[in-house]
Design an enzyme around this catalytic site. Structure first.
Site, short mmCIF file in Angstrom:
data_model
loop_
_atom_site.label_atom_id
_atom_site.label_comp_id
_atom_site.label_asym_id
_atom_site.label_seq_id
_atom_site.Cartn_x
_atom_site.Cartn_y
_atom_site.Cartn_z
N LYS A 70 0.83 -0.97 0.06
CA LYS A 70 0.08 0.07 -0.13
C LYS A 70 0.69 1.25 -0.14
CE LYS A 70 -2.60 -0.80 3.65
NZ LYS A 70 -1.84 -1.98 3.61
N THR A 72 4.14 1.63 -0.90
CA THR A 72 4.64 1.69 -2.17
C THR A 72 3.73 2.38 -3.44
OG1 THR A 72 5.93 -0.05 -1.48
CG2 THR A 72 6.00 0.53 -3.87
N ARG A 93 1.84 7.33 7.23
CA ARG A 93 2.17 6.87 8.72
C ARG A 93 3.97 6.89 8.91
NH1 ARG A 93 -0.70 1.94 10.05
NH2 ARG A 93 -0.24 1.34 7.72
N LYS A 104 8.22 -7.56 8.91
CA LYS A 104 7.70 -7.12 7.87
C LYS A 104 8.58 -6.04 7.07
CE LYS A 104 3.04 -4.92 6.53
NZ LYS A 104 1.78 -4.41 6.73
N ALA A 273 -3.49 -0.76 12.41
CA ALA A 273 -4.76 -0.53 12.03
C ALA A 273 -5.48 -1.91 12.55
CB ALA A 273 -4.99 -0.75 10.65
N PHE A 301 -3.43 -2.29 6.58
CA PHE A 301 -4.09 -3.51 6.26
C PHE A 301 -5.10 -3.55 5.25
CE2 PHE A 301 -2.23 -4.40 10.64
CZ PHE A 301 -1.06 -5.06 10.43
N PHE A 381 4.40 -8.03 -9.75
CA PHE A 381 5.73 -8.57 -9.54
C PHE A 381 5.86 -9.55 -10.69
CE2 PHE A 381 3.98 -7.91 -5.49
CZ PHE A 381 4.98 -7.49 -4.58
N TRP A 409 7.16 -0.15 -8.59
CA TRP A 409 8.33 -0.40 -7.65
C TRP A 409 9.67 -0.39 -8.77
CZ3 TRP A 409 12.63 -3.36 -7.72
CH2 TRP A 409 13.36 -3.60 -6.58
#
Length: 556
Positions: A70, A72, A93, A104, A273, A301, A381, A409
């Site tokens: 999210k 990215t 955030r 993570k 979250a 999330f 990806f 990305w």
């Protein structure tokens, strides 16, 4: 393939004063933290500009343990909007050190869609987390000091105190402790423990405050416990809110940095979250909307957690009206919800994508329940097959949902131009009809059941004995009109993290309801939720190092 940190180091990072000039901010009026970070005084929030700016919420499918990108995507979309001629800013955030050193990783985006200086942002940044931690632990110390006091006692019953201490680290050994041992001079022994700083009510308060005095008022409203004669005790009774506000006087100002392509970014606040509201501060969002025509922000999330809380709590407190919702999906998440094991998610399986699509479909339905237009951003990806992409593309077309394959990305803003164009089209041709899910004046049980039934798809809600006792306490304290912030696993619509996909015929179990009177919401706990995570078997910290020149390796 270059790592996030290598890409960040190779980027042309401009002095933050240049970013301020780009926004029309007086460069001498900012609070600088070195050359590349600064805090913006609150006086630059402009309500007229806020009303004209377009707010885009980025949320997601129910995630895999690795997350679906999210942040990215939020950065990439911002870069894409600027590339097609829009004055856009991303508002995010701050990362917590727990995930950074745990499993993570950081929360500064990735690849060519990240905010920089990435290393600083993912570590101590401007000290906001430290300030929240210190303010929180000051109140905890004052509570125990008052219990110990013979001359200044409020007669607090230690058995009723739910306010723990916090630390910004994953440390399971601190979850449950007995404090005050070692004799009469060391306090009164009682059970307590630690939460992670992102779960602190002070963090939630910071994110929902409008200015410094509003922050102080909300801090004073923190519910501490009861006296022996059953009278409620609040932070203001301990006269703690003034000193706590002093510790937060700089933390309340939003942080200005930049994206890898030199566009402005604001990063401020960091609640999770699954156990809090999962969004940045109202102040940061309004600052971004004061300075840019388009503001992209994310909520933690899946849409069932951060998205719902953003819309039903933050937008209501902040008088914010989002124009559209971007739902980030990945082929791996669709396969995960289609029953594929984590170890096999790179193996092509169009059938599993189709089988897992109902999870995303439910999030699409949920966004539409709020009167908002959803746009699907497929975070691409290299191992995603064309057949898998076509399944998702066709499914979205069947639902009449805008869909874009995003390569932000690898390509930065260029890889998100299609998404940016779809967002602009949605805002211009599908106007927001935003409405909250429930009325705050409804009974607490009805508000909880509304979220469970409409957002999670539950058949109903079962309240445990502790939750029923908490409902009576909430009634007694006059807090029934507060909004609801359900603490629930991020991996499932249910309270069971193993039930992936789109589930039905289940009841949500609420075992207790915590009171966050300072933040201004109630926290029903669904299932076995932890407010202090543990480290994985092989923490990310084990792969990090620094050389004699101060160069960090292994941070992502």
């Amino acid at each position: 393939m270059s790592t996030d940190i290598e890409i960040a180091r190779a980027a042309k990072i401009r002095p933050v004063s240049a970013i301020a000039e780009k926004l029309g901010l007086p460069i001498d009026d900012l609070n600088y933290y070195g050359r590349h970070k600064a805090k913006i005084p609150l006086k630059y929030i402009n309500d007229e500009n806020v009303a004209k700016s377009k707010l885009i919420l980025v949320s997601a499918i129910s995630p895999t343990p690795a997350g679906e990108g999210k942040t990215t995507t939020s950065v990439g979309l911002t870069e894409g909007l600027n590339r097609i001629g829009k004055k856009a800013m991303v508002v995010l955030r701050e990362p917590s050190l727990g995930p950074v050193f745990g499993m993570k990783g950081g929360a500064a985006g990735g690849g060519y869609s990240q905010v920089i200086p990435m290393e600083d942002i993912n570590l101590h940044f401007t000290g906001d987390f430290s300030a929240v931690e210190k303010a929180h632990n000051l109140l905890a110390a004052l509570i125990d000091n008052n219990i110990q006091s013979k001359n200044n006692s409020l007669n607090i019953d230690p058995r009723t105190i739910t306010f723990k201490r916090v630390m910004d680290m994953n440390d399971r050994a601190l979850r449950d402790n007995v404090i005050g041992l070692g004799g009469t001079g060391n306090g009164v022994p009682r059970e307590s423990g630690f939460d992670i700083t992102a779960a602190s009510e002070i963090m939630a308060i910071l994110c929902l405050s409008k200015n410094l005095m509003h922050l102080k008022e909300k801090l004073g409203n923190i519910f501490v416990g009861f006296t022996y004669d059953k009278q409620p005790i609040y932070c203001r009774d301990l006269k703690a809110q003034g000193a706590m506000t002093i510790l937060l006087k700089d933390a309340i100002m939003p942080n200005l940095v930049q994206t890898i392509e030199g566009n402005p970014a604001i990063i401020h606040g960091g609640p999770f979250a699954n156990i809090a509201q999962g969004t940045n501060t109202i102040i940061a969002t309004k600052m971004g909307m004061s300075l840019a025509d388009w503001v992209v922000t994310e909520a933690g999330f899946g849409f069932d957690l951060g998205g719902e809380k953003f819309l039903d709590i933050k937008c209501q407190y902040g008088d914010l009206v989002p124009q559209a919702v971007v739902l980030v999906a990945t082929i791996r998440a669709l396969k995960y919800h289609g029953g594929v094991a984590v170890a096999d998610l790179k193996t092509p399986s169009p059938h599993a994508v189709e089988k897992g699509f109902p999870n995303l479909e439910k999030h699409i339905e949920n966004a539409r329940q709020f009167g908002l237009t959803p746009i699907i951003a497929l975070n691409h990806f290299v191992w995603d097959s064309d057949e898998e992409l076509n399944v998702l593309r066709e499914k979205c077309a069947d639902l009449g949902v805008r869909f874009a394959v995003c390569d932000h990305w690898a390509k930065g803003g260029e890889g998100a131009e299609d998404l940016a164009n779809l967002v602009v089209d949605a805002v211009e041709n599908s106007p927001s009809a935003f409405k909250p899910l429930y009325d705050w004046d409804w009974p607490v049980t009805i508000k909880i059941e509304t979220i469970a039934r409409k957002i999670y798809g539950a058949s109903g809600v079962e309240f445990g004995p502790k939750a029923n006792a908490d409902l009576k306490k909430i009634e007694r304290l006059g807090l029934t009109k507060l909004p609801i912030c359900i603490a629930k696993t991020q991996y499932s619509f249910t309270d069971d993290p193993t039930r992936v996909g789109r589930t039905s015929d289940f009841f949500l179990t609420i075992r207790e309801i915590e009171i966050a009177a300072g933040a201004g919401f109630l926290v029903p706990i669904a299932g076995d939720m932890m407010r202090m995570p543990g480290l994985p078997a092989i923490p990310a910290a084990e792969g990090m190092d620094i050389d004699e020149n101060g160069v960090i390796v292994g941070l992502s």
